[in-house]
Design an enzyme around this catalytic site. Sequence first.
Site, mmCIF file in Angstrom:
data_model
loop_
_atom_site.group_PDB
_atom_site.id
_atom_site.type_symbol
_atom_site.label_atom_id
_atom_site.label_comp_id
_atom_site.label_asym_id
_atom_site.label_seq_id
_atom_site.Cartn_x
_atom_site.Cartn_y
_atom_site.Cartn_z
ATOM 1 N N ASP A 1 1.195 -1.350 0.242
ATOM 2 C CA ASP A 1 0.387 -0.039 -0.451
ATOM 3 C C ASP A 1 0.708 1.262 0.002
ATOM 4 O O ASP A 1 2.204 1.159 0.225
ATOM 5 C CB ASP A 1 -1.345 -0.028 1.113
ATOM 6 C CG ASP A 1 -0.363 0.306 2.625
ATOM 7 O OD1 ASP A 1 0.260 1.176 2.907
ATOM 8 O OD2 ASP A 1 -0.252 -0.825 3.005
ATOM 9 N N ASP B 1 -9.794 3.902 5.791
ATOM 10 C CA ASP B 1 -8.775 3.385 6.603
ATOM 11 C C ASP B 1 -8.473 4.511 7.466
ATOM 12 O O ASP B 1 -9.036 5.661 7.295
ATOM 13 C CB ASP B 1 -7.377 4.226 5.893
ATOM 14 C CG ASP B 1 -6.141 3.938 6.930
ATOM 15 O OD1 ASP B 1 -6.015 3.894 8.185
ATOM 16 O OD2 ASP B 1 -5.039 4.624 6.539
ATOM 17 N N GLU C 1 -8.208 5.395 11.677
ATOM 18 C CA GLU C 1 -7.471 4.712 12.647
ATOM 19 C C GLU C 1 -7.040 6.158 13.767
ATOM 20 O O GLU C 1 -7.689 6.873 13.444
ATOM 21 C CB GLU C 1 -5.656 4.954 12.190
ATOM 22 C CG GLU C 1 -5.762 5.851 10.950
ATOM 23 C CD GLU C 1 -4.178 5.117 10.493
ATOM 24 O OE1 GLU C 1 -2.685 5.616 10.979
ATOM 25 O OE2 GLU C 1 -3.893 4.205 9.091
#
Length: 284
Positions: free
Chosen positions: A83, A172, A174
């Site tokens: 990634d 994503d 986080e």
Amino acid sequence: MPLTRSGPSRRAVPGTVRTPAVLLAALTLLLVLPGIAQAEGADERPTHPDKDWMGSTIRAHEGRASAEPASSRTLTASVEGVDVSSHNGNVAWSTLKTNGTRFAYVKATEGTSYHNPYFTQQYNGSYQSGMIRGAYHFALPSNSSGSSQADYFASHGGGWSKDGKTLPGALDIEYNPYGPACYGKSQSAMVDWIGDFVRKYKQRTGRDAVIYTSTTWWKTCTGNSTKFSGTNPLWVPNWGASVGTLPGGWPFQTFWQYTSTGKTVGDHDRFNGSYARLQALANG
């Protein structure tokens, strides 16, 4: 209120107040008028999106602790991937392909204002090298709604087509790189925000978004919600010998980010299955 520059060669305009306190108050008022600056949570522009990538805040908060051996989940078959984001610059895709990399995820967007300036080279370059590719969105839940961020993502590289070479987009989610870890949201509000994102993404693309998150963050910020374990593939980071304990009732992970210090680019991943299964995921 009209303002004038003070000085010996200018007369004050009648009715103009020139005391420092009032001038400061006037300037403060201008700074909060619509179009001058936006209040927190109103689509504010991220200040360092080039420093926000998959796992960047997880590494900062959780370090490099090895996965728990007792919870080891051995991969009987796996496919190597990477990634990348703008901090990787122009990626040497041919080198990665020669070394066995078969898929790539590329950061496309963050919030509702940032688009990776290297996206074209990274997204198209991985495709042209023969890899299966996908895009991901770095979530900022304190910035704007999940729906608006999913819309922005789908319109700026996060779309999907059934060409056998495009993976579903990834969310994503986080630690907050700009403030409190959970973006100032309660656990239930965070679950609602994620739900808002994945519903809109599926409406736009027909696919269930992959969710990238750490077990610790998920437990802290969603209360270890199991709401998405039956629909959305899981991508978990754990830079050790095993995947470790999974969050949210997911019975298995689809992707595992197993290192942040790999060759050519730092972040390397493994798909939990054969290459044929990876192609099946791409085809929906």
